[in-house]
Design an enzyme around this catalytic site. Structure first.
Site, mmCIF file in Angstrom:
data_model
loop_
_atom_site.group_PDB
_atom_site.id
_atom_site.type_symbol
_atom_site.label_atom_id
_atom_site.label_comp_id
_atom_site.label_asym_id
_atom_site.label_seq_id
_atom_site.Cartn_x
_atom_site.Cartn_y
_atom_site.Cartn_z
ATOM 1 N N CYS A 76 0.957 -1.250 0.171
ATOM 2 C CA CYS A 76 0.049 -0.016 0.025
ATOM 3 C C CYS A 76 0.850 1.266 0.020
ATOM 4 O O CYS A 76 0.627 2.065 -0.841
ATOM 5 C CB CYS A 76 -0.960 -0.005 1.205
ATOM 6 S SG CYS A 76 -1.965 1.786 1.295
ATOM 7 N N CYS A 81 -1.679 1.665 -2.874
ATOM 8 C CA CYS A 81 -2.597 2.830 -2.647
ATOM 9 C C CYS A 81 -1.938 4.068 -2.596
ATOM 10 O O CYS A 81 -2.477 5.066 -3.152
ATOM 11 C CB CYS A 81 -3.303 2.604 -1.165
ATOM 12 S SG CYS A 81 -3.717 0.852 -0.880
ATOM 13 N N LYS A 84 -0.329 5.472 -6.061
ATOM 14 C CA LYS A 84 -1.677 5.294 -7.110
ATOM 15 C C LYS A 84 -2.324 6.532 -6.825
ATOM 16 O O LYS A 84 -2.599 7.013 -7.980
ATOM 17 C CB LYS A 84 -2.238 3.860 -6.708
ATOM 18 C CG LYS A 84 -3.694 3.733 -7.749
ATOM 19 C CD LYS A 84 -4.887 4.273 -7.040
ATOM 20 C CE LYS A 84 -5.206 3.793 -5.611
ATOM 21 N NZ LYS A 84 -5.515 2.350 -5.753
ATOM 22 N N ALA A 215 -7.546 -6.522 -16.625
ATOM 23 C CA ALA A 215 -8.622 -5.774 -16.509
ATOM 24 C C ALA A 215 -8.904 -5.488 -14.910
ATOM 25 O O ALA A 215 -10.489 -5.440 -14.704
ATOM 26 C CB ALA A 215 -9.748 -6.588 -17.342
ATOM 27 N N TYR A 217 -8.776 -3.864 -10.915
ATOM 28 C CA TYR A 217 -8.929 -2.639 -10.514
ATOM 29 C C TYR A 217 -7.324 -2.017 -10.752
ATOM 30 O O TYR A 217 -7.239 -0.736 -11.105
ATOM 31 C CB TYR A 217 -9.451 -2.281 -9.295
ATOM 32 C CG TYR A 217 -8.472 -2.913 -8.275
ATOM 33 C CD1 TYR A 217 -7.578 -2.095 -7.639
ATOM 34 C CD2 TYR A 217 -8.662 -4.274 -7.717
ATOM 35 C CE1 TYR A 217 -6.825 -2.489 -6.524
ATOM 36 C CE2 TYR A 217 -7.779 -4.533 -6.597
ATOM 37 C CZ TYR A 217 -6.813 -3.910 -6.060
ATOM 38 O OH TYR A 217 -6.070 -4.306 -5.056
ATOM 39 N N ALA A 219 -5.249 -2.691 -13.281
ATOM 40 C CA ALA A 219 -4.936 -2.277 -14.600
ATOM 41 C C ALA A 219 -5.661 -1.264 -14.825
ATOM 42 O O ALA A 219 -4.915 -0.167 -15.614
ATOM 43 C CB ALA A 219 -5.401 -3.521 -15.341
ATOM 44 N N LEU A 220 -6.914 -0.946 -14.591
ATOM 45 C CA LEU A 220 -7.713 0.272 -14.908
ATOM 46 C C LEU A 220 -7.353 1.349 -14.458
ATOM 47 O O LEU A 220 -7.245 2.492 -14.980
ATOM 48 C CB LEU A 220 -9.326 -0.056 -14.660
ATOM 49 C CG LEU A 220 -9.744 -1.307 -15.528
ATOM 50 C CD1 LEU A 220 -11.387 -1.299 -15.296
ATOM 51 C CD2 LEU A 220 -9.385 -1.128 -16.998
ATOM 52 N N GLU A 221 -6.809 1.368 -12.771
ATOM 53 C CA GLU A 221 -6.444 2.535 -12.263
ATOM 54 C C GLU A 221 -5.193 3.232 -12.931
ATOM 55 O O GLU A 221 -4.990 4.246 -13.105
ATOM 56 C CB GLU A 221 -6.316 2.260 -10.965
ATOM 57 C CG GLU A 221 -7.624 2.001 -10.089
ATOM 58 C CD GLU A 221 -7.372 1.689 -8.657
ATOM 59 O OE1 GLU A 221 -8.263 2.104 -7.786
ATOM 60 O OE2 GLU A 221 -6.023 1.209 -8.125
ATOM 61 N N ASP A 348 -3.826 -9.872 2.631
ATOM 62 C CA ASP A 348 -3.792 -10.610 1.229
ATOM 63 C C ASP A 348 -3.158 -12.144 1.141
ATOM 64 O O ASP A 348 -3.741 -12.643 0.474
ATOM 65 C CB ASP A 348 -3.127 -9.797 0.346
ATOM 66 C CG ASP A 348 -3.535 -8.311 0.045
ATOM 67 O OD1 ASP A 348 -4.717 -7.882 0.838
ATOM 68 O OD2 ASP A 348 -3.120 -7.806 -0.600
ATOM 69 N N HIS A 486 -26.896 20.227 -0.603
ATOM 70 C CA HIS A 486 -26.840 20.850 -1.610
ATOM 71 C C HIS A 486 -25.935 21.874 -1.954
ATOM 72 O O HIS A 486 -25.559 22.692 -1.006
ATOM 73 C CB HIS A 486 -28.243 21.335 -1.858
ATOM 74 C CG HIS A 486 -28.459 21.815 -3.319
ATOM 75 N ND1 HIS A 486 -28.654 21.080 -4.389
ATOM 76 C CD2 HIS A 486 -28.832 22.981 -3.846
ATOM 77 C CE1 HIS A 486 -29.087 21.609 -5.486
ATOM 78 N NE2 HIS A 486 -28.867 22.814 -5.132
ATOM 79 N N GLU A 491 -25.833 14.342 -2.503
ATOM 80 C CA GLU A 491 -27.089 14.348 -2.383
ATOM 81 C C GLU A 491 -27.956 13.305 -3.099
ATOM 82 O O GLU A 491 -29.152 13.171 -2.962
ATOM 83 C CB GLU A 491 -27.518 15.680 -2.300
ATOM 84 C CG GLU A 491 -27.284 16.313 -3.676
ATOM 85 C CD GLU A 491 -28.138 17.839 -3.768
ATOM 86 O OE1 GLU A 491 -28.955 17.882 -3.088
ATOM 87 O OE2 GLU A 491 -27.527 18.438 -4.478
#
Length: 511
Positions: A76, A81, A84, A215, A217, A219-221, A348, A486, A491
């Protein structure tokens, strides 16, 4: 008590050696030995030490095939993390620069400098490494930078980078060694020419035109922030993106990434990587649409095809610790206990646990409290929130729509949803067609919330708050009685009135 540290001139003893701590009268040993200096292991060690136990941590980073290595703190902190999220932020800032003229800031497009970003990120990571060392020292946790393997159920042998061997014994042992990226070693050139996330965050120079294979997370990140930094990026997907996540949300994630410039090769599998005379990498893959081979050239090939647990060098069989024959992860029960009553596994490396830093930290702290007699609480792995930091962030907690239907039956599930446009996207005329929220509920009143899925800016911040409500058993009726703030994206969760079953257009209109 004092610990046992013994230098051995050749090799560490076997399980039958007379040096065993169990057979040597009066030998002192640690109360707790933690193998692995990542988030879970450090949390467990510091908590136990604070509660009065004599604790040691052993940690060692095996260099990646490319030779990348790092300091204390685990995946991490060093290659996950933290770097990244910082590189993701760098990419988001690029988007803000492009938005700025719409808001009156006379900014011109500027190129991104990888070296400057990388140095800043790496310096921050190094400061975290140092911080962990200081924290261990402050808590009086002994730290060994050695690669550990079991001698028997109470003793480990550690080998330093220089080859010095050290014996350590303990009443209780926690394994928290995590995992490392998987290499497709069956593919020619994969190991020689490819890198993984273990290397990407420590590159001094830009990776240039990049092929991301996978594919997940990860890879996509990575592909998302590479594209956001202005790099030519292609993602090769063998089957489906974000396996294990809600697949409608996964599709929206990749659709947005494609709209921002990331290219996708779907259903393709690489077969060979070769280095060309000019230094570029030529990748050959099977194209299912044509049934023929295709090729492309890239500066970098990033493998992001999953992770494998760091169990192979631990000699777990000498301690009697059992692993899964398929995943090689360590088998544990609800108490994090392995097949050996005084040996535990968290994070892990443990079978059936989410590969998430916060769950490892909490599991480690709770385990330490149980070992110290302070609590009997065990880790609850239900309704754990998480976020995928793709260009349009995806936060979720609870069941996916597919899981809810499989568990309760389609006739017993109600899904409320909405496409919305963040206010900050309006002036800049940004595409918001993939900004989407859905709440998965039981159909029977008061409609218990089973899962929440949020795709949009600051998804992690939004999901964290609603996760508490879902953890406490919130119903759809209670969410609808919650007053929204708001104008925010969050919201919109409290305004989900349209169900999928109704067939009505879920697009939010007006203020």
């Amino acid at each position: 008590m004092r610990h046992l540290v013994r230098s051995v001139p050749q090799t560490c003893p076997g399980p039958s050696s007379h040096l065993s701590p169990l057979s040597s009268a009066g030998r002192q040993n640690y109360d707790l030995l933690v193998i692995g200096g990542g988030s879970g292991g450090l949390a467990c060690a510091k908590e136990a030490a604070q509660l009065g136990k004599k604790v040691a941590v052993v940690d060692y980073v095996e260099p990646s095939p490319r030779g990348t290595r790092w300091g204390l703190g685990g995946t991490c902190v060093n290659v996950g993390c933290i770097p990244k999220k910082l590189m993701h932020q760098a990419a988001l800032l690029g988007g803000m620069v492009r938005d700025a003229p719409h808001y009156g800031w006379a900014l011109q497009p500027v190129p991104h400098d990888w070296t400057t970003m990388a140095e800043a990120v790496q310096n921050h990571v190094k400061s975290l490494n140092w911080g962990h060392r200081v924290q261990l020292q402050d808590r009086k946790v002994t730290y060994f930078n050695i690669k550990a393997s079991f001698v028997d159920a109470h003793m480990v042998c550690g080998v330093s980078k220089g080859g010095k061997e050290t014996l350590l014994s303990a009443e209780h042992i926690v394994i928290a060694t995590g995992g490392r990226p998987r290499y497709p070693t069956h593919i020619e050139g994969a190991l020689e020419y490819g890198i993984t996330s273990d290397d990407l965050f420590w590159l001094k120079e830009s990776p240039g035109k990049t092929l991301v294979v996978g594919a997940s997370y990860v890879a996509l990140e990575c592909a998302g922030f590479l594209t956001g930094l202005g790099l030519d990026t292609t993602v090769m997907i063998r089957s489906i993106p974000l396996r294990g996540f809600d697949q409608q949300m996964s599709s929206l994630v990749t659709e947005y990434m494609a709209s921002q410039g990331t290219r996708f090769l779907r259903g393709c599998t690489p077969s060979r990587v070769q280095r060309l005379p000019d230094g570029q990498l030529q990748v050959t893959w099977e194209d299912p649409s044509s049934g023929k081979e295709d090729t492309g050239t890239f500066n970098t090939v990033l493998w992001a095809i999953g992770r494998i647990p760091e169990t192979r060098s631990l000699n777990l069989e000498k301690a009697g610790v059992h692993t899964s024959p398929t995943s090689q992860k360590i088998l544990v029960d609800a108490q994090e206990t392995t097949s050996v009553p005084h040996i535990y596994a968290i994070g892990d490396v443990a079978e059936g646990r989410p590969e998430l830093t916060p769950t490892a930290i909490m599991a480690g702290k709770l385990l330490a409290q149980r070992l110290c007699g302070q609590s009997s609480d065990v880790m609850d792995y239900e309704n754990v929130p998480t976020t995928v930091f793709t260009p349009l962030e995806y936060g979720c907690v609870g069941l996916s729509e597919e899981e809810a239907v499989a568990r309760h039956g389609e006739e017993h599930v109600e899904v409320y949803h909405a496409y919305y446009k963040p206010l900050e996207f309006t002036v800049a005329e940004r595409d918001a067609s993939q900004c989407y929220i859905k709440m998965v509920c039981l159909r029977k009143p008061p409609q218990l919330v089973l899962g929440l899925h949020f795709l949009g800016p600051n998804a992690g911040e939004v999901t964290q708050g609603f996760a508490l409500g879902i953890k406490c058993g919130a119903s759809y009726a209670q969410v609808m009685r919650t007053v929204g703030i708001h104008p925010t994206c969050a919201e919109e969760v409290a305004k989900l009135r349209i169900s999928k079953r109704s067939g009505l257009d879920p697009t939010v209109t007006g203020c």
